[in-house]
Write a protein that holds these residues in place. Structure first.
Motif, PDB file in Angstrom:
ATOM      1  N   VAL A 133       0.847  -1.193   0.000  1.00 55.61           N
ATOM      2  CA  VAL A 133       0.000   0.000   0.000  1.00 55.61           C
ATOM      3  C   VAL A 133       0.881   1.241   0.000  1.00 55.61           C
ATOM      4  O   VAL A 133       1.670   1.455   0.927  1.00 55.61           O
ATOM      5  CB  VAL A 133      -0.932   0.024   1.221  1.00 55.61           C
ATOM      6  N   THR A 156      -3.688   6.029   0.424  1.00 55.84           N
ATOM      7  CA  THR A 156      -5.117   5.992   0.141  1.00 55.84           C
ATOM      8  C   THR A 156      -5.495   7.281  -0.580  1.00 55.84           C
ATOM      9  O   THR A 156      -4.810   8.299  -0.450  1.00 55.84           O
ATOM     10  CB  THR A 156      -5.948   5.851   1.426  1.00 55.84           C
ATOM     11  N   SER A 162     -11.150   3.772   2.257  1.00 52.26           N
ATOM     12  CA  SER A 162     -10.087   3.169   3.067  1.00 52.26           C
ATOM     13  C   SER A 162      -9.351   4.162   3.954  1.00 52.26           C
ATOM     14  O   SER A 162      -8.433   3.785   4.683  1.00 52.26           O
ATOM     15  CB  SER A 162      -9.069   2.473   2.153  1.00 52.26           C
ATOM     16  N   VAL A 186      -6.775   1.665   6.151  1.00 51.02           N
ATOM     17  CA  VAL A 186      -5.543   1.141   5.556  1.00 51.02           C
ATOM     18  C   VAL A 186      -4.482   2.233   5.621  1.00 51.02           C
ATOM     19  O   VAL A 186      -4.781   3.414   5.450  1.00 51.02           O
ATOM     20  CB  VAL A 186      -5.786   0.708   4.098  1.00 51.02           C
ATOM     21  N   GLN A 187      -3.226   1.829   5.880  1.00 48.41           N
ATOM     22  CA  GLN A 187      -2.148   2.800   6.019  1.00 48.41           C
ATOM     23  C   GLN A 187      -1.040   2.560   5.003  1.00 48.41           C
ATOM     24  O   GLN A 187      -0.834   1.432   4.549  1.00 48.41           O
ATOM     25  CB  GLN A 187      -1.550   2.730   7.433  1.00 48.41           C
ATOM     26  N   ASP A 214       1.373  -0.739   4.589  1.00 48.07           N
ATOM     27  CA  ASP A 214       0.700  -2.022   4.826  1.00 48.07           C
ATOM     28  C   ASP A 214       0.938  -2.965   3.651  1.00 48.07           C
ATOM     29  O   ASP A 214       1.113  -2.517   2.509  1.00 48.07           O
ATOM     30  CB  ASP A 214      -0.820  -1.824   4.972  1.00 48.07           C
ATOM     31  N   ILE A 255      -1.166  -5.963   1.883  1.00 50.17           N
ATOM     32  CA  ILE A 255      -2.434  -6.694   1.822  1.00 50.17           C
ATOM     33  C   ILE A 255      -2.141  -8.122   1.389  1.00 50.17           C
ATOM     34  O   ILE A 255      -1.630  -8.366   0.292  1.00 50.17           O
ATOM     35  CB  ILE A 255      -3.423  -6.016   0.848  1.00 50.17           C
ATOM     36  N   LEU A 315      -9.845  -7.313   4.833  1.00 50.99           N
ATOM     37  CA  LEU A 315      -8.482  -7.404   4.327  1.00 50.99           C
ATOM     38  C   LEU A 315      -7.574  -7.955   5.418  1.00 50.99           C
ATOM     39  O   LEU A 315      -7.568  -7.441   6.541  1.00 50.99           O
ATOM     40  CB  LEU A 315      -7.961  -6.023   3.902  1.00 50.99           C
ATOM     41  N   VAL A 348      -3.961  -8.008   6.602  1.00 52.76           N
ATOM     42  CA  VAL A 348      -2.878  -7.064   6.345  1.00 52.76           C
ATOM     43  C   VAL A 348      -1.697  -7.333   7.273  1.00 52.76           C
ATOM     44  O   VAL A 348      -1.878  -7.645   8.452  1.00 52.76           O
ATOM     45  CB  VAL A 348      -3.385  -5.613   6.557  1.00 52.76           C
ATOM     46  N   ARG A 405       1.105  -5.353   9.003  1.00 54.77           N
ATOM     47  CA  ARG A 405       1.481  -3.977   9.345  1.00 54.77           C
ATOM     48  C   ARG A 405       2.672  -4.025  10.301  1.00 54.77           C
ATOM     49  O   ARG A 405       2.531  -4.372  11.465  1.00 54.77           O
ATOM     50  CB  ARG A 405       0.311  -3.225   9.977  1.00 54.77           C
ATOM     51  N   LEU A 435      -8.746  -5.850   8.609  1.00 50.60           N
ATOM     52  CA  LEU A 435      -9.380  -4.544   8.431  1.00 50.60           C
ATOM     53  C   LEU A 435     -10.621  -4.698   7.560  1.00 50.60           C
ATOM     54  O   LEU A 435     -10.595  -5.405   6.557  1.00 50.60           O
ATOM     55  CB  LEU A 435      -8.411  -3.560   7.762  1.00 50.60           C
ATOM     56  N   ILE A 459      -7.408   2.734  -2.780  1.00 50.82           N
ATOM     57  CA  ILE A 459      -6.084   2.377  -2.267  1.00 50.82           C
ATOM     58  C   ILE A 459      -5.095   2.384  -3.429  1.00 50.82           C
ATOM     59  O   ILE A 459      -5.324   1.727  -4.450  1.00 50.82           O
ATOM     60  CB  ILE A 459      -6.071   0.979  -1.619  1.00 50.82           C
TER      61      ILE A 459
END
Length: 390
Positions: free
Chosen positions: A105, A108, A122, A126-127, A130, A132, A160, A162, A164, A171, A187
């Motif tokens: 990722v 976003t 997201s 989501v960061q 990350d 996926i 998802l 993920v 991290r 998530l 994303i």
């Protein structure tokens, strides 16, 4: 004076000598600690100077738009003189292709929904950074697989899986139907990266090391966690000369055909990329074994770097200006300056794509080029070979 009195004085003298010895040892310990503190201050001062230079330190990367054998352990521990290795020195350009472990990722973003509204499904979930790994339990390894899974959600929420920062979490997001009729999550992702760098060494067991620093994502600056990677032969076709404030670069062609494969990348670490050679003749031009040096053997003064900028792998003169054995940054153990008139005329000094160029001094491999000073491309940093190979 009787015998008892003589004995008493003798014991007192021994006690006094013992106390004095302890005091001297204590002073030596405090002196060592104070010297260590001075080294730390020196590192901090250097970093501050870099920031005052308008972020003038930059990795010399050829990445995106930039073990199994106990004989090889990647790390930063010291090595004894008896454990000094013999390696084949590189200097050849390499094409690098990496696939991430999962879908990486980048960020976003906002999408335009079919009803004309703007939204980011997201955001704050989501960061950046990350990975996926799966959608509703279905493993995904490419962005195409991720898009396919989202397109089948029918507007329902999906989970998802993920990674991290090494922790696996779940998530929930709800994709939105966009103006094109596709379900999207907002994303920005990527699952591969490619570029050009320089091979540093190959050992007698067929392991290689390159770059002298890890490959980070061009947008997030995070070190990429890779699933697999391949080295290919590459050819430098043009040079953008470095100038103060503008780093130069080597532009080239990566030959992706099967018979141009040099090796398999197994690790992307802070101190370089590492793996196994599959095409030795493509990787190494000089089949002479060279001894590696310890940090303690690296000196200020004349040295050379080996690289390929004009079609020929050759050595160019440099000077090691500073040896920083206590540097807090593993990739900045040496400050180097290009002094070779020919290399200065060709590149202006150190440019992107030269990362990993071997540094040799007194007949030994001592390190590899890692960074360029953006405001003075004649200078840069190098990593000690002891920090890149054990």
């Amino acid at each position: 004076m009787n015998v008892r009195e003589k004995y008493r004085r003798f014991v007192c003298a021994l006690l006094a000598f013992g106390v004095l010895s302890l005091a001297l040892c204590g002073a030596a310990v405090f002196q060592d600690a104070d010297q260590s503190g001075s080294d730390g201050t020196s590192v901090t001062a250097d970093q501050s100077a870099g920031s005052e230079n308008t972020a003038s330190l930059r990795q010399v990367e050829g990445s995106a738009d930039d073990t199994e054998n106990a004989a090889r352990v990647i790390g930063t521990g010291s090595v004894s003189a008896a454990g000094r290795k013999q390696v084949y020195v590189g200097g050849t350009p390499i094409g690098i292709y990496l696939e991430t472990d999962g879908v990486y990722v980048v960020d976003t973003g906002t999408i335009t929904a079919r009803d004309g509204s703007s939204c980011c499904p997201s955001e704050n979930i989501v960061q950046s950074g990350d990975y996926i790994l799966a959608v509703d339990g279905e493993e995904v390894n490419t962005k195409e697989e991720l898009i396919a899974c989202l397109s089948e959600c029918g507007g329902n929420s999906v989970v998802l899986d993920v990674d991290r920062q090494g922790e696996q979490i779940s998530l929930k997001i709800t994709p939105v139907l966009d103006s094109d009729g596709d379900y999207r999550a907002g994303i920005w992702v990527r699952n591969d990266t490619q570029g050009i760098g320089t091979l540093t060494w190959v050992d007698e067991e067929g392991y290689f090391g390159a770059l002298g620093h890890g490959i980070s994502d061009v947008d997030t600056a995070g070190l990429l966690e890779i699933e697999t990677g391949t080295l290919y032969s590459a050819e430098v076709v043009s040079i953008v000369k470095g100038e103060a404030g503008t780093p130069g670069e080597l532009s080239g062609i990566i030959h992706y055909s099967g018979n141009c494969q040099i090796g398999i990348i197994e690790e992307n670490e802070e101190n370089g990329i590492f793996g196994r050679v599959t095409g030795f003749s493509l990787a190494i031009e000089d089949e002479t074994l060279t001894e590696t040096a310890l940090k303690s053997e690296v000196e200020k003064g004349a040295a050379v770097i080996r690289c390929t900028v004009d079609g020929t792998c050759r050595e160019y003169e440099i000077e090691i200006k500073e040896v920083r054995t206590n540097s807090g940054d593993i990739n900045k153990g040496m400050v180097i300056e290009v002094t070779d008139p020919e290399l200065l005329a060709l590149t202006g000094g150190i440019v992107q794509g030269m990362s990993g160029s071997p540094i040799l001094q007194n007949g030994r491999l001592v390190g590899a080029v890692t960074h360029v000073f953006v405001n003075d491309p004649t200078k840069g940093y190098g990593i000690f070979i002891e920090d890149m190979i054990i």
